[in-house]
Design a protein around this motif. Structure first.
Motif, PDB file in Angstrom:
ATOM      1  N   ALA A   1       0.832  -1.207   0.000  1.00 35.27           N
ATOM      2  CA  ALA A   1       0.000   0.000   0.000  1.00 35.27           C
ATOM      3  C   ALA A   1       0.867   1.259   0.000  1.00 35.27           C
ATOM      4  O   ALA A   1       0.549   2.246  -0.682  1.00 35.27           O
ATOM      5  N   PHE A   2       1.950   1.225   0.761  1.00 36.10           N
ATOM      6  CA  PHE A   2       2.834   2.388   0.799  1.00 36.10           C
ATOM      7  C   PHE A   2       3.487   2.608  -0.564  1.00 36.10           C
ATOM      8  O   PHE A   2       3.569   3.744  -1.050  1.00 36.10           O
TER       9      PHE A   2
ATOM     10  N   TRP B   1       1.028   4.162  -2.876  1.00 39.30           N
ATOM     11  CA  TRP B   1       0.884   5.600  -2.624  1.00 39.30           C
ATOM     12  C   TRP B   1       2.049   6.374  -3.231  1.00 39.30           C
ATOM     13  O   TRP B   1       1.859   7.420  -3.874  1.00 39.30           O
TER      14      TRP B   1
ATOM     15  N   TRP C   1       1.563   6.683  -6.887  1.00 42.14           N
ATOM     16  CA  TRP C   1       0.557   7.691  -7.207  1.00 42.14           C
ATOM     17  C   TRP C   1       1.156   9.085  -7.093  1.00 42.14           C
ATOM     18  O   TRP C   1       0.942   9.941  -7.959  1.00 42.14           O
ATOM     19  N   TYR C   2       1.913   9.341  -6.025  1.00 39.51           N
ATOM     20  CA  TYR C   2       2.514  10.655  -5.841  1.00 39.51           C
ATOM     21  C   TYR C   2       3.536  10.926  -6.949  1.00 39.51           C
ATOM     22  O   TYR C   2       3.634  12.050  -7.468  1.00 39.51           O
TER      23      TYR C   2
END
Length: 234
Positions: free
Chosen positions: A49-50, A53, A56-57
């Protein structure tokens, strides 16, 4: 980051890109994540999940208008933009992205560092010593990340002789001659992480008053120096 340093009534009430620098210390936050992961405290789902993220960033940094504007700035904002992207690419093991950042860094070095090693855009600001130190901290950290994949930014010499080592030589010789106002008071120990880099990449460099200095392990977050910087690898 979309809303960082927003000025209400401007740019549709979104940040113009200058606020992206607020996440300049992502590189040593990701070092902390690496350490936590080694303890086994994060399960596989949390690790995935990290990384999702971060991906995505990274995409936002590559496409958002504010981020594109930040990437084109020729002062410290541009350097710390590259540093953010490099730290993400290193964490995600994206070698192609790191290669592109290395090429862009060489172009940026030509634009930002003068042939004598000074940083004219930082010297023209209201706090020239602070911004010169901060910007060179960004440059040396970026060079360290790139060197981890064999991209030696330290050896790059631009067309008029600009290079990181020359900038650090200029800093060692001139830091006390700029910004002698109360507005630009700095912690003098901020100089030592940079002088350590100078000594590593030019063993013949004269480091002023080295025997009188003590290592500060943790600096104020505004200064962009990783905690326990003296433990780092070259």
């Amino acid at each position: 980051m979309r809303d960082a340093q927003v000025r209400f009534g401007h740019d549709d009430n979104e940040g113009s890109g200058q606020g992206i620098i607020e996440l300049k210390d992502l590189y040593f936050f990701l070092d902390a994540v690496r350490l936590v992961e080694r303890t086994g405290e994060l399960n596989a789902g949390e690790r995935e999940a990290f990384r999702a993220w971060l991906g995505w960033y990274r995409e936002w940094l590559d496409t958002a208008p504010a981020a594109v504007a930040a990437s084109k700035r020729l002062n410290n904002h541009g350097v710390f933009f590259d540093l953010q992207r490099a730290s993400i690419a290193a964490f995600l093991a994206d070698s192609a992205m790191l290669a592109g950042i290395g090429r862009r860094a060489r172009e940026r070095l030509t634009d930002q560092i003068a042939p004598d090693g000074s940083l004219p855009r930082e010297l023209s600001r209201t706090r020239p010593r602070h911004y010169t130190l901060s910007t060179l901290q960004g440059w040396t950290t970026l060079a360290r990340i790139l060197s981890s994949v064999g991209d030696d930014l330290w050896q790059h010499r631009a067309g008029e002789g600009q290079r990181l080592v020359r900038a650090l030589h200029w800093l060692a010789a001139n830091i006390d001659s700029h910004g002698a106002t109360s507005m630009d008071m700095i912690d003098p120990h901020r100089l030592w992480p940079l002088l350590l880099d100078l000594a590593r990449h030019d063993p013949e460099a004269m480091i002023p008053n080295a025997e009188a200095q003590t290592a500060t392990p943790v600096f104020h977050p505004d200064e962009g120096i990783a905690p326990f910087w003296m433990w780092r690898r070259p």
